[in-house]
Design a protein around this motif. Structure first.
Motif, PDB file in Angstrom:
ATOM      1  N   ALA A   1       0.833  -1.199   0.000  1.00 21.14           N
ATOM      2  CA  ALA A   1       0.000   0.000   0.000  1.00 21.14           C
ATOM      3  C   ALA A   1       0.873   1.256   0.000  1.00 21.14           C
ATOM      4  CB  ALA A   1      -0.932  -0.008   1.209  1.00 21.14           C
ATOM      5  N   GLY A   2       1.917   1.227   0.826  1.00 19.69           N
ATOM      6  CA  GLY A   2       2.797   2.395   0.897  1.00 19.69           C
ATOM      7  C   GLY A   2       3.476   2.662  -0.439  1.00 19.69           C
TER       8      GLY A   2
ATOM      9  N   ALA B   1       2.410   1.839  -3.335  1.00 23.79           N
ATOM     10  CA  ALA B   1       1.410   2.321  -4.294  1.00 23.79           C
ATOM     11  C   ALA B   1       1.202   3.830  -4.123  1.00 23.79           C
ATOM     12  CB  ALA B   1       0.095   1.574  -4.088  1.00 23.79           C
ATOM     13  N   LEU B   2       1.194   4.273  -2.854  1.00 25.80           N
ATOM     14  CA  LEU B   2       1.047   5.708  -2.607  1.00 25.80           C
ATOM     15  C   LEU B   2       2.195   6.463  -3.257  1.00 25.80           C
ATOM     16  CD1 LEU B   2       1.978   8.238  -0.520  1.00 25.80           C
ATOM     17  CD2 LEU B   2      -0.411   8.057  -1.180  1.00 25.80           C
ATOM     18  N   LYS B   3       3.414   5.954  -3.045  1.00 26.83           N
ATOM     19  CA  LYS B   3       4.575   6.640  -3.612  1.00 26.83           C
ATOM     20  C   LYS B   3       4.481   6.661  -5.139  1.00 26.83           C
ATOM     21  CE  LYS B   3       7.487   8.193  -1.731  1.00 26.83           C
ATOM     22  NZ  LYS B   3       7.626   9.524  -1.119  1.00 26.83           N
TER      23      LYS B   3
ATOM     24  N   ILE C   1       1.733   6.636  -6.994  1.00 24.24           N
ATOM     25  CA  ILE C   1       0.725   7.633  -7.382  1.00 24.24           C
ATOM     26  C   ILE C   1       1.283   9.042  -7.229  1.00 24.24           C
ATOM     27  CG2 ILE C   1      -1.480   8.619  -6.674  1.00 24.24           C
ATOM     28  CD1 ILE C   1      -2.297   5.794  -5.825  1.00 24.24           C
ATOM     29  N   GLN C   2       1.961   9.219  -6.100  1.00 24.12           N
ATOM     30  CA  GLN C   2       2.533  10.533  -5.823  1.00 24.12           C
ATOM     31  C   GLN C   2       3.530  10.933  -6.914  1.00 24.12           C
ATOM     32  OE1 GLN C   2       5.620  10.889  -2.740  1.00 24.12           O
ATOM     33  NE2 GLN C   2       3.989  11.777  -1.502  1.00 24.12           N
TER      34      GLN C   2
ATOM     35  N   VAL D   1       0.630  14.080  -2.783  1.00 22.20           N
ATOM     36  CA  VAL D   1      -0.260  13.544  -3.815  1.00 22.20           C
ATOM     37  C   VAL D   1      -1.244  14.632  -4.238  1.00 22.20           C
ATOM     38  CG1 VAL D   1      -2.043  11.815  -4.288  1.00 22.20           C
ATOM     39  CG2 VAL D   1       0.011  11.175  -3.046  1.00 22.20           C
TER      40      VAL D   1
ATOM     41  N   ALA E   1       1.502   4.008   3.899  1.00 18.53           N
ATOM     42  CA  ALA E   1       0.377   3.124   3.572  1.00 18.53           C
ATOM     43  C   ALA E   1      -0.944   3.762   3.998  1.00 18.53           C
ATOM     44  CB  ALA E   1       0.553   1.767   4.257  1.00 18.53           C
TER      45      ALA E   1
ATOM     46  N   LEU F   1      -2.214   6.268   1.597  1.00 15.11           N
ATOM     47  CA  LEU F   1      -2.925   5.654   0.467  1.00 15.11           C
ATOM     48  C   LEU F   1      -4.343   5.274   0.881  1.00 15.11           C
ATOM     49  CD1 LEU F   1      -2.623   4.442  -2.502  1.00 15.11           C
ATOM     50  CD2 LEU F   1      -2.689   2.269  -1.295  1.00 15.11           C
TER      51      LEU F   1
END
Lengths: 709, 406, 416
Positions: free
Chosen positions: A468-469, A471-473, A475-476, C25, C405, C408
């Motif tokens: 999950a982490g 994936a955030l990076k 997207i960012q 983001v 995480a 997100l």
């Protein structure tokens, strides 16, 4: 050239007492030909802000001579206006004896440098890269699945590439996972089937099984990925990548001393788990149900001959597997021989719960050998155990708790079409090098984020979080590339290096030295920038012997102008020293020295750099040709425990320095006139001695022979 | 290369120790808090941490021959501080109980003492003896006149029957103790072989008699027991019972002098020195017993556990002392048949206490004495608080890389 | 329509990471921090394991990211009083406690503190030193503004600082105020506090000045700590060359914290390095149950272990006595050598564990599951995500992962 700046000088916070502000105003008006000069006793206060708000106009640079640029950033910020900060407070008023002539000179020189920099600064024009918002996830294990689902639920299309025919990775082959919730007593089903179902049915996720990434080219926001399935190849445009290729068990074939290969009844923990999942614990040799099972910890891990690191999860896994033995075989005995039993956090509760079982026996000891016994048994030899100096166990089955090897140790996985090679750079064990410890996701390939056991050994639940982490990076990085902003650590920086290619000699230093592999070669062999891969550290600018690389707001030219902006006295009692300092660590240390009112030698002029790696050696030559007596380079520690946020900046500076010293020899300038010092941000207490000793040393050496030329 | 000793856990032993008071022992994770807080362990090969590991692993032979389970006086400091709630003190007590039963000769008597189910049987033995005795003597009848217990059963009969059984019991105990002594020697040799650098200190140069005298002196002074931190009152209570018991023992001896030397059969007046000594002893016992009982009830299961083995001895004492006082009180105040019946009940409990001695917790006086004696001769001394021991250089040496095939 | 803004409760490393990652983001993020500065516990660490790099370094980067990102909104000296609503549309009441210093006017020039007559124990240094009632929390404080400790301040009748402040920044009559934030999701990053060492009296804490905790050791080693980085005996200021560490002081203990605090072994290895680096003649003893250095941290353990001046003893200390001439004598079994040791040391450092700072009921309306250990885990679809040590005892790296995480998951939850 930019317009002449407006200069504002604050006399608050002791500046007015330490220096003669009217003389600074006169300097700005006269010599520096500022477009306007105003002094104010409280520039950051409401009245000061009002004054500024009325004056600043688009396109005209502003020089604020007041406090450190590290404070009041929001106060002195106006859209479309270049602001140059001159630090008269921490670097002068708070670290010099008040009213001294030396302090006045220092302040004047800082003002000159600030104005010079302002004149050489353009507002950076961003270069957005926004071809694709899709996320590529490589690896369909638990971290890959979590990453894919996370990115998709956040509104991004996802391509998930898995080389096996099924998703789920190792977790799908486990019988149970470690307990994840209070009371942390019982191993729990993984629920991986449900996760797989959610991924495969998600409208935004395209799952490619039996597929591998053949090549990855491009940059964040615009990667082109070739995926091969059998003979079939397809191309995908993606914006960022999550690398979740996981791990493999350490090759037990190398563990003959632990009996692997010498007895069929010595198996790995992975094989044992699969045996349990298949429904029956049995000896591979004769199919009999074992009555006594030994679990041998650190099989290959924590062993300088094999994997020197700890694989983190094996202790808890063996505790779990010992429970399997006791649950499935009545009256069986399970032994766990460990070096240190590692069940961190709430794992301790699970450990205690396993100990409740009378048939599970744990002891610290070093297993020195496992060999077949005379009648089909397996003998486990233990040394230095608490049970005795040398003891042995006779068991029916021995399970080696084998360690985890990151997939990246064997396989570059992404096959990057980068000038610097196909792999994500790794550490000595094959884990992707990261900005450990504060920014663990930052690999050395922008827009590519490792997750799960490929990054560090971790258990399944942690791997899911890790996905999950990452994936955030991902997207960012897509969002930031689309805005033309740099990602960590200069997040939001809109500048990027420009190359004056007419003068490029194709020496390749920039492409080779870029810590992030941002530069490729174009067809003609000149450097090709991939702007969204760039972290804006300026290492390329420091590397270029032709000085053709510059940022709109940061360049060799600008720094040279600053160095040349102030007069260097001929008086041997008034030496001048330049300190090029890393702006993330050394510069705040100077600030903190000021906050603590530590006195610094007034001969030293501090020039902040984005990173010591951005220091072009020509600046050192410029300094000496100007008559500067000594040059200090203050940066972060390099080597295994590097602290450079651009990974290699200070290391490269050190390497360049050796070349500089040869040049100095030729010019008959003493080598001691240039020194590189490692200074951590918190080492501000070292600065007074560090600067004064260096200045004293320069005095002993006498004036720079080029002074006055 | 010689084959390393094989470790063979005895699961049955593990279960038994857990059943008789050591149920939490598997929680031990070998931190050594217990050995660190223990005020009475020797410095070399200290206890009870190693005993905890051996008990978890069901290493029965090591434990039964381990003198240290007897050097432990059950202060309970270890249980109070144990971070795992593994209750080492209770485990040591369970091990002692198991060892008594294990060393018991004949073995079945040991089993009789291990469960409340056998209580009727235990009581039946002296009752049966009386029935048989009275039958042989031509029947049972309450003697007329002033109450003198010799009228019911002559002293000589009590002496012969009682001492006869005592002798048998002591022979059994002697065999058990001899095995125990040899076992301790073997245990020590095995430990030495297994761990040369941590071997216990050399044997003490001292005559056997001198050792006995020294140990007796220590016991009389409660030297070890007094070091206990967590359960300070226990040493006092134990001393009350211990000296009370000794006084009662002395009073019995005095009574025999009256009988054999002066030929007096009559009950002594309360003012008689022997009577005074006996009553003081009995009162001390009662005070000690009240303290011990209250202590065990107060501590509750969270801190420590009291087992059947503990309670049996306490109740045997209570019954023996209470019936003793009752026999005296009823004789003086009521008289007649009631006094004689009370006396018979008293005899039954004295029998239970003394004849079953080698098989009940009472045997600790034999085993602990033996273990203390052995330990003294082996140089396993009590550590002195505050002493600074040099740290061996080897303790911090880097571990050799493992994995090399040998 | 779901609220797109996010709330992060707690401005330590977990909360900062959560907030910044989400803001970069593109989300608006509020950070509510109880202390007058950001950075939480890590700001008080001298160095991180395993690189021995100062936490200030990473904090500086994070602070710069905040300074340059207008989407991050920070409230210091603020507490969440109540949470209402549900996922997608929470209504959060925040109490802004008075700083008594106007952040818009304070320049951190420092003219106020010298005139202040009142002192307070410096909690940044775990009470080992004092500051004036008006104080700058520390040299890298974010925001770089003074604050007044109302418990120590003599009040408006004193007012010396008000007179001394050239910028009119001090208002001793400042009142708490409340504000309401509307957010779509919440991260709970309330972190930890050191386990209360006064409950470890048997290890000499509170009885002997030379028995300290590991967090105090961090301050002793810190350049900006009470001794300017000199590791000394607190009893008499003599150099502490002989130092013992007791692992699991409170952790892994059913009488105290039943869980492993995960970081204490590494913290001790790091602090052993502080002593080794400071004193040539260092003599360090580590008393442990299991050394827990997972993953590549093992390298760090191997390096420290290779120094002959550090000795590792498997065996926990449970008795401590005063030593003649200062310091204490620690007693433990070294089980690998089979003997009981009594080692005289200058300092005894208790590797005390981490206890959660905030527990059930502390924040009314906050919908998370609290376990018996005092940690929080997310409830399904509740929109509240515990991160870092609020979730379980863990290290900085894992807190950073958690924060990322959680960013997100919050974005996922509120995605339109």
């Amino acid at each position: 050239m930019a317009e002449k700046p407006l200069v504002y000088i604050c006399s608050g916070c002791g500046i007015g007492e330490a220096v003669k502000v009217d003389q600074l105003c006169a300097l700005a008006e006269g010599e520096l030909k500022a477009a306007g000069v105003k002094a104010h006793p409280f520039l950051c206060g409401p009245e000061g802000r009002q004054l500024l708000a009325g004056d600043v106009t688009q396109g005209r640079p502003v020089v604020i001579a007041a406090c450190s640029p590290r404070v009041n950033a929001d106060v002195f910020r106006w859209d479309g206006v270049t602001v140059e900060r001159v630090n008269l407070r921490e670097l002068v008023a708070w670290s010099q004896p008040g009213g001294s002539q030396a302090a006045q000179h220092l302040a004047e020189d800082y003002l000159r440098m600030g104005v010079a920099r302002a004149e050489k600064t353009e507002s950076p024009q961003p270069t957005p890269v926004a071809t694709s918002e899709r996320v590529l996830v490589v690896g369909g294990g638990i971290s890959g699945l979590a990453a894919a689902l996370g990115a998709a639920d956040a509104g991004h299309d996802v391509v998930l590439v898995e080389k096996e025919p099924q998703l789920g990775g190792w977790v799908a082959r486990w019988h149970r996972l470690l307990p994840q919730r209070a009371p942390y007593r019982d191993p729990q089903p993984s629920g991986i089937e449900e996760l797989i179902a959610r991924v495969t049915s998600h409208p935004r996720i395209e799952v490619l099984t039996e597929a591998e990434v053949e090549s990855t080219a491009g940059q964040p926001g615009d990667f082109t990925v070739t995926v091969r399935r059998g003979e079939e190849r397809s191309e995908y445009q993606v914006g960022a990548v999550v690398l979740a290729t996981g791990w493999r068990p350490y090759d037990a074939g190398k563990l003959a001393h632990l009996g692997f290969g010498r007895s069929p009844d010595v198996v790995t923990s992975v094989a044992f788990e699969e045996m349990v999942r298949a429904g029956r614990i049995a000896r591979p040799s004769d199919g009999r149900v074992p009555r006594r099972v030994a679990f041998i910890q650190c099989a290959g891990s924590r062993d300088p001959n094999h994997l020197p690191y700890c694989s983190s999860f094996c202790c808890a896994v063996s505790l779990k597997q010992a429970l399997y033995v006791r649950e499935q075989i009545p009256d069986a005995q399970a032994f766990i021989i460990y070096k240190d039993l590692r069940a961190p956090g709430p794992g301790e509760l699970f450990y205690r719960r396993v100990q409740e079982d009378e048939g599970i026996f744990l002891a610290k000891g070093d297993v020195t050998g496992v060999h077949p016994g005379s009648d089909g048994q397996v003998i486990v030899e233990v040394e230095d155990s608490l049970l005795g100096e040398q003891v042995s166990l006779e068991v029916d089955l021995a399970v080696l708790a084998v360690g985890a090897v990151p997939a990246t140790a064997d396989d570059p996985a992404l096959h990057l079409r980068y000038r610097q090679g196909p792999a994500v750079p790794t550490d000595r064990y094959g884990f992707p090098d990261s900005n450990f410890i504060c920014f663990p996701y930052e690999t050395r390939r922008t827009g590519i984020y490792a997750a799960g056991c490929v990054r560090q050994p971790m258990d399944a639940a942690a791997a899911a979080d890790d996905g999950a982490g990452a994936a955030l990076k991902a997207i960012q990085s897509i969002r930031m590339a689309a805005r033309g902003e740099a990602v960590h650590p200069r997040a939001g920086d809109l500048s990027f290096p420009r190359f004056f290619l007419q003068n490029c000699t194709q020496c390749k230093r920039c492409t080779e030295e870029c810590p992030f592999g941002a530069l490729d070669d174009d067809e003609r062999g000149t450097p090709k920038l991939n702007p969204s891969r760039c972290r804006r550290c300026g290492t390329c600018m420091g590397a270029c012997p032709q000085r053709i690389i510059s940022f709109d707001n940061y360049s060799v030219d600008q720094l040279t102008a600053a160095i040349k902006s102030f007069p260097v006295p001929d008086d041997p009692e008034q030496p001048r020293v330049l300190a090029f300092v890393c702006e993330n660590d050394a510069y705040p240390a100077f600030d903190m020295a000021g906050i603590n009112r530590l006195q610094l030698d007034p001969a030293v002029r501090v020039v902040p750099l984005r990173c010591l790696g951005s220091l072009n050696v020509v600046l050192i030559a410029d300094a000496f040709s100007r008559g500067i007596d000594g040059v200090l380079l203050i940066g972060c520690r390099s080597g295994d425990d590097y602290q450079c946020h651009f990974v290699r900046g200070s290391e490269l500076a050190e390497r360049r320095l050796t070349n500089v010293q040869e040049t100095l020899d030729r010019l008959m300038i003493e080598r001691e006139r240039v020194q590189l010092v490692h200074l951590a941000i918190s080492d501000f207490d070292r600065l007074p001695a560090l600067t004064s000793e260096f200045v004293a040393q320069m005095k002993r050496l006498g004036p720079n022979p080029y002074k006055g030329f | 290369m010689a084959e390393a000793p094989r470790i063979n856990p005895d699961l049955g032993f593990v279960r038994e120790i857990r059943r008789i008071g050591g149920e939490a022992m598997k929680y031990c994770y070998q931190c050594g808090t217990c050995t660190s807080v223990c005020p009475i362990t020797p410095d070399e090969q200290p206890f009870p941490r190693k005993e905890m590991l051996w008990a978890q692993w069901g290493l029965k032979e090591r434990l039964l021959n381990d003198p240290d389970i007897w050097l432990c006086h059950g202060c309970g400091d270890c249980s109070a501080y144990c971070p795992r709630g593994a209750k080492p003190s209770e485990v040591m007590a369970a091990l002692r109980g198991y060892a008594i039963l294990h060393h018991a000769v004949p073995g079945f008597l040991g089993r009789w003492l291990s469960s409340p189910a056998y209580i009727p049987l235990l009581l039946a033995v002296p009752v049966l003896l009386m029935i048989v005795g009275f039958a042989l003597a031509g029947g049972f009848s309450i003697p007329p006149g002033e109450v003198h217990y010799y009228k019911l059963i002559p002293f000589i009969v009590i002496e012969l029957v009682g001492n006869g059984f005592m002798l048998l019991a002591l022979i059994g105990a002697g065999i058990g103790l001899r095995r125990f002594w040899q076992g301790m020697n073997a245990h020590q040799a095995a430990l030495r072989a297994a761990s040369p650098e941590g071997a216990p200190a050399a044997a003490r140069e001292e005559s056997f008699v001198a050792s006995v005298v020294a140990v007796v002196r220590d016991i009389l002074a409660h030297r070890r027991f007094r070091q206990c931190g967590e359960a300070k009152p226990r040493a006092r209570q134990h001393a009350l019972m211990f000296y009370g018991f000794l006084l009662l023992f002395a009073a019995s001896g005095g009574r025999l002098i009256y009988y054999y030397v002066l030929g007096s059969h009559d009950e002594l007046p309360l003012s008689d020195p022997v009577k005074i000594v006996g009553n003081i002893g009995g009162l001390a016992m009662i005070l000690g017993l009240i303290g011990v009982t209250a202590n065990r009830l107060r501590r509750g299961p969270g801190v420590s556990t009291s087992t059947y083995f503990d309670w049996f001895l306490i109740w045997a004492f209570i019954m023996a002392v209470v019936t003793g006082f009752a026999a005296q009180g009823v004789r003086l105040n009521v008289g007649g048949a009631a006094a004689y019946y009370t006396y018979l009940v008293h005899l039954i409990f004295v029998f239970v206490l003394l004849i079953y001695l080698p098989y009940s917790k009472f045997a600790h006086l034999l085993y602990r004495f033996t273990a203390l004696l052995w330990a003294r001769r082996a140089g396993r001394e009590l550590s002195l608080p505050g002493r600074v021991t040099p740290v061996p250089a080897s303790a911090g040496a880097p571990a050799p890389p493992t994995g090399a095939t040998t | 329509m779901k609220e797109q803004s996010l709330l992060v409760i707690g401005g330590g490393i977990a909360g900062l990471t959560t907030a910044i990652e989400a803001a970069e983001v593109g989300r608006e993020v509020y950070i509510v921090e109880r202390e007058p500065y950001l950075g939480g516990r890590v700001a008080r660490m001298s160095r991180y394991f395993p690189k021995l790099c100062p936490p200030y370094c990473g904090l500086e980067i994070n602070f710069r990211r905040i300074r340059s990102n207008p989407r991050v909104h920070v409230f210091t000296m603020a507490e969440v009083e109540r949470v209402a609503g549900g996922p997608g549309n929470f209504e959060v009441t925040v109490r802004q406690n008075p700083r008594y210093v106007d952040a818009d006017r304070c320049t951190a020039c420092g003219q106020c503190a010298p005139v202040c007559p009142a002192e307070r124990p410096d909690d940044f240094n775990y009470g080992m030193s004092k500051t004036k009632a008006i104080y700058l929390p520390h040299a890298l404080a974010m925001p770089m503004k003074y604050a007044i400790d109302a418990r120590a301040c003599l009040g408006p009748q004193c007012g010396k600082c008000v007179e001394a402040c050239p910028y009119g920044a001090i208002d001793l009559t400042m009142q708490p105020r409340r504000l309401t934030l509307r957010v779509g999701a919440i991260a709970l990053a309330t972190g930890w506090k050191p386990y209360d060492a006064s409950r470890l009296a048997y290890l000499g804490y509170g009885s002997y000045a030379d028995v300290i905790t590991n967090v105090m050791m961090e301050r002793l080693a810190a350049v900006n700590g009470p001794t300017q980085g000199r590791i000394v005996r607190l009893s008499d200021g003599a150099p502490a060359t002989r130092v013992a560490f007791v692992q699991c002081a409170g952790s892994r203990d059913v009488n105290h914290l039943p869980y492993c605090s995960s970081i204490c072994c590494l913290a001790t290895l790091k602090q052993a390095r502080y002593v080794l680096d400071q004193y040539e003649q260092a003599d360090v003893h580590v008393f442990y149950i299991d050394i827990r250095t997972p993953g590549e941290y093992e390298d760090f353990y191997a390096r420290v272990r290779a120094d002959a001046r550090v000795r590792f003893h498997k065996g926990k200390v449970a008795r401590v006595a005063p030593a003649p001439g200062g310091g204490v004598v620690v007693e433990a079994e070294d089980m690998l050598s089979g003997r009981k040791l009594r080692v005289p040391v200058d300092l005894l450092v208790l590797a005390a564990g981490m206890a959660p700072e905030v527990g059930a009921g502390d924040i009314p309306g906050l919908d998370v599951a609290w376990d018996d250990l005092g940690f929080a885990s997310p409830l399904p679809d509740a929109g509240v995500f515990p991160v870092g040590v609020a979730r379980r005892a863990t290290d900085v790296v894992t807190s950073a992962r958690d924060g990322t995480a959680a960013a997100l998951r919050m974005i996922q939850l509120t995605a339109s």
